[in-house]
Every structure is written in C-alpha cells, then in structure tokens.
Design an enzyme around this catalytic site. Sequence first.
Site, PDB file in Angstrom:
ATOM      1  N   ASP A  78      -1.253   0.632  -4.735  1.00 35.38           N
ATOM      2  CA  ASP A  78      -1.926   0.615  -3.435  1.00 35.38           C
ATOM      3  C   ASP A  78      -3.008  -0.461  -3.362  1.00 35.38           C
ATOM      4  O   ASP A  78      -3.231  -1.060  -2.307  1.00 35.38           O
ATOM      5  CB  ASP A  78      -2.546   1.983  -3.144  1.00 35.38           C
ATOM      6  CG  ASP A  78      -1.521   2.969  -2.622  1.00 35.38           C
ATOM      7  OD1 ASP A  78      -0.321   2.753  -2.843  1.00 35.38           O
ATOM      8  OD2 ASP A  78      -1.921   3.971  -1.990  1.00 35.38           O
ATOM      9  N   CYS A 119       0.518   6.662 -10.441  1.00 41.56           N
ATOM     10  CA  CYS A 119      -0.250   6.259  -9.276  1.00 41.56           C
ATOM     11  C   CYS A 119       0.182   6.995  -8.012  1.00 41.56           C
ATOM     12  O   CYS A 119       1.068   7.843  -8.039  1.00 41.56           O
ATOM     13  CB  CYS A 119      -0.216   4.748  -9.138  1.00 41.56           C
ATOM     14  SG  CYS A 119      -1.157   3.950 -10.474  1.00 41.56           S
ATOM     15  N   ASP A 120      -0.433   6.625  -6.913  1.00 39.64           N
ATOM     16  CA  ASP A 120      -0.606   7.492  -5.747  1.00 39.64           C
ATOM     17  C   ASP A 120       0.623   8.253  -5.265  1.00 39.64           C
ATOM     18  O   ASP A 120       0.574   9.453  -5.072  1.00 39.64           O
ATOM     19  CB  ASP A 120      -1.148   6.656  -4.586  1.00 39.64           C
ATOM     20  CG  ASP A 120      -2.529   6.116  -4.865  1.00 39.64           C
ATOM     21  OD1 ASP A 120      -2.905   6.041  -6.046  1.00 39.64           O
ATOM     22  OD2 ASP A 120      -3.234   5.765  -3.912  1.00 39.64           O
ATOM     23  N   LYS A 121       1.743   7.575  -5.032  1.00 39.09           N
ATOM     24  CA  LYS A 121       2.882   8.238  -4.393  1.00 39.09           C
ATOM     25  C   LYS A 121       3.883   8.780  -5.396  1.00 39.09           C
ATOM     26  O   LYS A 121       4.747   9.568  -5.041  1.00 39.09           O
ATOM     27  CB  LYS A 121       3.587   7.275  -3.423  1.00 39.09           C
ATOM     28  CG  LYS A 121       2.647   6.600  -2.439  1.00 39.09           C
ATOM     29  CD  LYS A 121       1.733   7.582  -1.741  1.00 39.09           C
ATOM     30  CE  LYS A 121       0.602   6.912  -0.987  1.00 39.09           C
ATOM     31  NZ  LYS A 121      -0.296   6.092  -1.793  1.00 39.09           N
ATOM     32  N   CYS A 192      -6.712   4.039 -11.386  1.00 39.80           N
ATOM     33  CA  CYS A 192      -8.100   3.614 -11.200  1.00 39.80           C
ATOM     34  C   CYS A 192      -9.076   4.765 -11.422  1.00 39.80           C
ATOM     35  O   CYS A 192      -8.814   5.907 -11.071  1.00 39.80           O
ATOM     36  CB  CYS A 192      -8.270   2.991  -9.826  1.00 39.80           C
ATOM     37  SG  CYS A 192      -7.258   1.505  -9.611  1.00 39.80           S
ATOM     38  N   GLU A 443      -3.416   2.751   4.423  1.00 43.24           N
ATOM     39  CA  GLU A 443      -4.779   3.124   4.026  1.00 43.24           C
ATOM     40  C   GLU A 443      -5.762   2.106   4.582  1.00 43.24           C
ATOM     41  O   GLU A 443      -5.470   0.913   4.631  1.00 43.24           O
ATOM     42  CB  GLU A 443      -4.904   3.169   2.502  1.00 43.24           C
ATOM     43  CG  GLU A 443      -4.198   4.349   1.876  1.00 43.24           C
ATOM     44  CD  GLU A 443      -4.387   4.423   0.380  1.00 43.24           C
ATOM     45  OE1 GLU A 443      -4.084   5.483  -0.186  1.00 43.24           O
ATOM     46  OE2 GLU A 443      -4.818   3.418  -0.224  1.00 43.24           O
ATOM     47  N   SER A 469      -7.805   5.470   1.390  1.00 37.66           N
ATOM     48  CA  SER A 469      -7.711   5.536  -0.056  1.00 37.66           C
ATOM     49  C   SER A 469      -8.658   6.611  -0.562  1.00 37.66           C
ATOM     50  O   SER A 469      -9.677   6.915   0.069  1.00 37.66           O
ATOM     51  CB  SER A 469      -8.108   4.179  -0.651  1.00 37.66           C
ATOM     52  OG  SER A 469      -8.370   4.290  -2.025  1.00 37.66           O
TER      53      SER A 469
END
Length: 553
Positions: A78, A119-121, A192, A443, A469
């Site tokens: 992202d 990570c995010d997804k 992160c 985002e 985010s």
Amino acid sequence: MLSNNIKNGVERAPNRSLLYALGYTQEELSRPIIGVVSSHNEIVPGHMDLDKVAEAVKAGVRAAGGTPVMFPAIAVCDGIAMGHIGMKYSLVTRDLIADSTEAMAMAHQFDGLVMIPNCDKNVPGLLMAAARLNIPAIICSGGPMLAGKLKDGRRTCLSHMFEAVGAFHAGTLDAKGVLDYEENACPTCGSCSGMYTANSMNCLAEAIGMALPGNGTIPAAYSARLRLAKHAGMKIMELVEKNIRPRDIMTAAAFRNAETVDMALGCSTNTMLHLPAIAHEAGVEVSLDGCNQISARTPNLCHLAPAGDTFMEDLDLAGGVPAVMKELAKRDLLNLDVMTVTGRPMRDTVEAAENRNSEIIRPIENPYSENGGIAVLKGNLAKDGCVVKQAAVAPSMMEHEGPARVFNSEEEAITAIYNRKINPGDVVVIRYEGPKGGPGMREMLNPTSAICGMGLGESVALITDGRFSGATRGASIGHVSPEAAAGGTIALVEEGDRIHINIPKCEITLLVSEEELDRRRANWVCPEPKVKTGYLARYAKLVSSADKGAILQ
C-alpha cells in the site's frame, strides 16, 4: 483425506503420474498434503522474507508427518501504491487473493492449509478463503518491521515519513530532513512498524483464534518468527487429525472477541471493512451497527503509532495480544471458551499471558480512554455510517464544525493542501473515491499526512467515501456510506456548506435543510465511471458499499 481424491486408486494413476513428475515419492504421497500459501515477492518489504517463513512452515509440516506443497498468493504494498492509480488496485486484491486461493485449494484437494500473509489485504483475503473453504487452516504471518531511528536517535516509522512530506511543503523541514526520514523510517523487512492495517489484522487473526500467539507482534527480523512458523507447520497436522476447521473457530463469539481486542488496541479503521467481509464468508454477520456498543464497553489500552510513540516490537515485549486479552478478561469482556488453532480454548492462551509493561499495555483500571479506539458516526451525511479512529484524534477535534472544502478526487485535494489553500477550521471533503466510485476505495494517507505535516492536524477535519491507511491520524473520517457514486448525501455537499462532527456522540451532520438537499438531489447526475475496462470495471459493478465490508455480490 481430501487428497485421496487426487492420489488413490487406479483411476487416479494419471494424477499420480503428474505428482511423480514433481519429484514426490510414494511415501510423501501417502501422507496428508498441506498447501502452504506463500505471499512472498520482491516488491513488498513485508513479504520479502516470506520465502524463509515458508521454508520454516514446510519444515514443521514434515516434522509432524505431512507433505507440504507451496503455491503463491499476490500482494500489493500500500505504501508504494499510495498517491497514484496503483492504490485503486489495493483493496480489490483482497478478493483476488481469496478467489485464487479457493481455486488452488479446490483444484488440488489439499488436506489443510498454512497461509502466510503479512501486509494489508493478504491477511483478510486469506482469512476469507479459509472461512469459505472450511478445511483445516492456520494463519502464520511474516511479522512487523522494527521501528526506525533518525540520525539524532529518535525512533520513527512510515507514518512519520508521510508527514515529513507535508512538513517539507509547509517549510518546516528541509530536503536533508526528508532524506533522514526516507533512509531510516523503514529499516528492516516486515509489515510497517505501527498499529497500521497489516499489523492490526495480524493481531486480530490471533484474537479470532486463527493464528498462534505471537503471530501479530513477533518482529519479522527475529528468529522467533521462524520458530513460530515451524510450530504453525506442526500445528496444522494436529488440526487435520482432529478435523478442527475454520468455521469451528470463526464463530460469532470469536468475531466479538476480535472487535473487542480491536477497540483495546486502537487498530486501523480498515478492520471495519475486513472483519465484516471475513465474517460474511464464515456465515456470521458483523455490522457497523454493533461497533459502537462494543466500543462503549471496551477501554482503549494501547497507543501505538500513529496514535502514540510506541511500536509493534514494544507491544511484543509487553506480552502481545494475549496480554491485552488478559486485561480485557478482568471485566469479562471476552468469551474465552472459543476454540483456537492451538487445538485448545482461548482461555488457555489468555491465562498463560502476562502484561510485562503497563505503559505499553495500560491496565484496564487505567486506560487511555473508557471507550474503544474506533467510532462509527451516523447522520444525514452518512446515513449508513462512517468510521473514525478516535484513539488518534486530538481532544480539540473530538467535536468540530467548519466549512466544507469539496474535492472530487484525492489528486484535487492534495494539490489544494500543498498549495496552502486549506485553512484552520476547514472540513476537507474528498468524494467519488468509494468502492464503486474510485473504483477500489483508495486510502487517503497522502492528504491526511499532508494536513498533519503542515500543522493543521488539530484544526482541520477530512471526510471521504474512500478509506484511510492505518498510519492515518487526526479527525479523518472515512467509509462514508452511501458513497457519492451511489447517490449518497456526500455527493450533494457544496463548497462552504457547514458540517458538524461530534465524535463522542457518534454524529456527523451536513447543516443543510432537507428541502435544499432534495433540490440538489433532483439535479444530481452521477459522473461517468473513472475506469471502464479491466478488473476495476468489473469490480465496480459487483462491489457492495463500505458499511457492508465492500464485499463482492
């Protein structure tokens, strides 16, 4: 075993011949076959080390008597996708990941799955696939990044990096200062280092019961992460033997636990998209309507970046997610009888936990606030709701009223912010960035970071039908539903309209009469779609609103 469908009997001789072509022996094919879903790639820092995690998982599977077979899942960073057309392709990968994992698992009849996201997804995408497939599965993430250190010794992270750009445009940070952040904000592999979306979801995978203790917090750079991966490989064999399946774990009670832990940790607002989507696949309803009820009874115990100046490695040292859950259990806020991938009830994990740092994990008797980290606001501007990370909002902005500054895209807004056209007191409105209108619900980290970096974080609010985010802080209100492209009230806002925000009362109001709104609605024409071909165009036709989790219908 499911894998008998591809390896047993004379009718499966052709199938076996192809398995032999892969180098597998008769001995290996006689064991349960475990799919190892690896999200390793060379473009996402949180995924660059997943090849090593996958090898550790495979070693654990073999040690426990199984045959591991690795196959890939895609991943988008992202941060790298932020601020350009690439961000339209972030959220949409959640469904691609779920669909492709389903296809691979069903086509090859694996007996169990170890899923390696970070990570995010990837975390919600793989959890959606696990719930949909309902074969024994366990999540084993890659772990968080260590915090960075600037040349003067201050600790830093990606959210500081984005805000540094705003400070540069405000004239309060020079190019040398930006370079200091640029070179030091992200010092290692891993997701992160703050309580951003990736780490939020990896922690909630523990809270749901689909990951082993430590999954959300053990840093990626630590050898303990590889030991955890080996144990995950061993544990999947137990889950296969006992036939413990995802829907035995992902129950309504488990999702309530996850929402409660979400509030205590101060997680990313993106959890309000992902938890409903995962629950939908498990046949459980999780709605925004119940969010405020859980928030009202759940104290906020953690202030990790961007809400504070502590990081995931600190949470890990303090005892991690189990220690947070132990504090919550003091008020009977959790159901500890739910099953987990440990093969034991959640109670066993929580009772063994210890809060080793009461500054990182506040005791429940001394929380940061008596309410949880996220609030859902409703009103004429968002009849179906919108979401704010209230734990990261300055006290002065918990109630705010100001004139609307209206933009029909992120690009228009960021240009105005950098050109210093936004004034203290303003309410920035960014619309046509929702699931359909974006498409892809980008985002808005660049605009929110620019606002904070330019010193406006305690005087300017931002409202959007897009999303934020986990690194976003300030009065940033997203997921406005219905979105502008669906004819929601946010499409009718005009420059200078007054907007009133009251986070403690969970209210958001466009101070325009219903008669005037009816007049505007009669004259409103939906703009042409921004994308008319390819996957995004198909996605826009199928996706639901944000309050439903942006699921595909």
